[in-house]
Design a protein around this motif. Structure first.
Motif, PDB file in Angstrom:
ATOM      1  N   ARG A   1       1.327   4.098  -2.936  1.00 18.46           N
ATOM      2  CA  ARG A   1       1.045   5.504  -2.592  1.00 18.46           C
ATOM      3  C   ARG A   1       2.131   6.446  -3.082  1.00 18.46           C
ATOM      4  NH1 ARG A   1       2.413   6.211   3.323  1.00 18.46           N
ATOM      5  NH2 ARG A   1       4.469   6.211   2.316  1.00 18.46           N
ATOM      6  N   ASP A   2       3.387   6.037  -2.974  1.00 22.86           N
ATOM      7  CA  ASP A   2       4.514   6.914  -3.285  1.00 22.86           C
ATOM      8  C   ASP A   2       4.950   6.872  -4.741  1.00 22.86           C
ATOM      9  OD1 ASP A   2       4.447   7.586  -0.660  1.00 22.86           O
ATOM     10  OD2 ASP A   2       6.372   6.681  -0.119  1.00 22.86           O
ATOM     11  N   ARG A   3       4.338   6.042  -5.540  1.00 20.78           N
ATOM     12  CA  ARG A   3       4.728   5.935  -6.949  1.00 20.78           C
ATOM     13  C   ARG A   3       4.371   7.215  -7.701  1.00 20.78           C
ATOM     14  NH1 ARG A   3       4.094   0.717 -10.891  1.00 20.78           N
ATOM     15  NH2 ARG A   3       4.806   1.722 -12.811  1.00 20.78           N
TER      16      ARG A   3
ATOM     17  N   SER B   1       0.824  -1.203   0.000  1.00 16.96           N
ATOM     18  CA  SER B   1       0.000   0.000   0.000  1.00 16.96           C
ATOM     19  C   SER B   1       0.863   1.260   0.000  1.00 16.96           C
ATOM     20  CB  SER B   1      -0.930  -0.007   1.215  1.00 16.96           C
ATOM     21  OG  SER B   1      -1.666   1.195   1.292  1.00 16.96           O
ATOM     22  N   CYS B   2       1.878   1.290   0.875  1.00 16.06           N
ATOM     23  CA  CYS B   2       2.752   2.467   0.952  1.00 16.06           C
ATOM     24  C   CYS B   2       3.562   2.630  -0.332  1.00 16.06           C
ATOM     25  CB  CYS B   2       3.692   2.338   2.149  1.00 16.06           C
ATOM     26  SG  CYS B   2       2.865   2.400   3.752  1.00 16.06           S
ATOM     27  N   SER B   3       3.987   1.515  -0.918  1.00 16.49           N
ATOM     28  CA  SER B   3       4.759   1.561  -2.151  1.00 16.49           C
ATOM     29  C   SER B   3       3.923   2.130  -3.296  1.00 16.49           C
ATOM     30  CB  SER B   3       5.258   0.152  -2.517  1.00 16.49           C
ATOM     31  OG  SER B   3       6.064   0.179  -3.665  1.00 16.49           O
TER      32      SER B   3
ATOM     33  N   CYS C   1       4.033   9.468   4.913  1.00 16.46           N
ATOM     34  CA  CYS C   1       4.403  10.155   3.673  1.00 16.46           C
ATOM     35  C   CYS C   1       5.137  11.463   3.965  1.00 16.46           C
ATOM     36  CB  CYS C   1       3.173  10.407   2.807  1.00 16.46           C
ATOM     37  SG  CYS C   1       1.862  11.323   3.629  1.00 16.46           S
TER      38      CYS C   1
END
Length: 299
Positions: free
Chosen positions: A202-204, A198-200, A267
């Motif tokens: 989000r930051d794309r 999920s975090c990966s 983030c």
């Protein structure tokens, strides 16, 4: 039936206890060689940050060039100077290929472990540990690891000490605590896996991936991302690697971040991404298992 259940629980405990901090603390006097002494929080360095950065850039750049034909979307958003530099490196690489052996050098695609061997002179992989009931471990499968070399990375979601990690930590033997209280959850299953993905995502940023999530799968793109499976040393098996914390600098090439096996839970862009690498304490030969120190004492 109860006997089988108890035997199963005992086997699980024998594997887990080497990662269970209270058990390690209670057995310090029996295992003096399993301690990692750090004089101060600021002096946890076997090699310099510049040497760590150089090793990672060397491997990541080789991985990027190996997959260059798959990086079209990434290359299109890079500055012209960076794009030209990669095309120049690729041209040099192609000229080294014997045209009689391969008439289409642009199609050459080595496995990540082969790239690691060609770049640093060794490869590592997970396998059944040589320690009885310790589960899986990490071995040098090819070549020689010189002393002071980055031999693996500890992947996972990075949590600041004030961020929620309780539910992820339940029954989780893969949470690494840094000297400043930062936590890295290296579990590749369950809730930990879901949160990392999920975090990966989000930051794309369009085609630019800010982290590598392939360590959660059998087909890893970064062959160094196996550090969470390195087992604890013992009186019989002294540590041959140690943990070293490394903050990713702002100058880190954006196109190579796709190989970083860590992602921040928050983030917040103000603080650099924390990574942990494992550095060889001595020369490590082919076939040897890696052993580290789980328990750290800061004087």
């Amino acid at each position: 039936m109860p006997g089988r259940l108890l035997r199963g629980l005992w086997r699980r405990w024998r594997r887990y206890k080497y990662r269970f901090v209270p058990w390690i603390a209670l057995n310090l006097n029996h295992n003096p060689r399993t301690l990692r002494y750090v004089p101060e929080e600021s002096k946890d360095k076997v090699i310099t940050d510049q040497e760590v950065l150089g090793a990672l850039l060397k491997v990541f750049q080789a991985l990027f060039l190996n997959d260059f034909h798959k990086q079209t979307d990434v290359v299109t958003v890079l500055p012209e100077a960076v794009k030209s530099a990669y095309q120049g490196l690729l041209a040099v690489q192609h000229r080294r290929v014997n045209p009689l052996e391969n008439r289409h050098p642009q199609q050459i695609n080595l496995k990540p472990e082969d790239i690691l061997f060609k770049t640093l002179g060794f490869s590592v992989a997970r396998a059944t540990s040589s320690v009885l009931s310790a589960g899986r471990g990490v071995f040098v499968t090819k070549g020689l690891v010189p002393r002071g070399t980055v031999v693996s990375m500890y992947p996972g979601t990075v949590y600041q000490k004030y961020e929620p990690v309780f539910f992820q930590s339940i029954g989780n033997p893969f949470i690494f605590r840094c000297l400043d209280g930062t936590l890295i959850d290296g579990n590749d299953k369950g809730l930990s896996k879901v949160i990392y993905r999920s975090c990966s995502g989000r930051d794309r940023l369009g085609p630019l991936r800010m982290s590598d999530s392939t360590w959660l799968t059998p087909e890893m793109h970064n062959p160094l991302a196996v550090g969470q499976y390195v087992n604890n040393c013992s009186n019989d098996r002294a540590a041959n690697v140690c943990y070293q914390e490394f903050d990713v600098p702002a100058i880190f090439p954006v196109e190579l971040k796709q190989y970083l096996p860590n992602i921040a839970y928050s983030c917040d862009k103000q603080s650099p991404l924390r990574c942990v690498v494992l550095v060889a304490l001595r020369d490590i030969k082919q076939g040897e298992e890696l052993f580290s120190n789980y328990y750290t004492i800061v004087s």
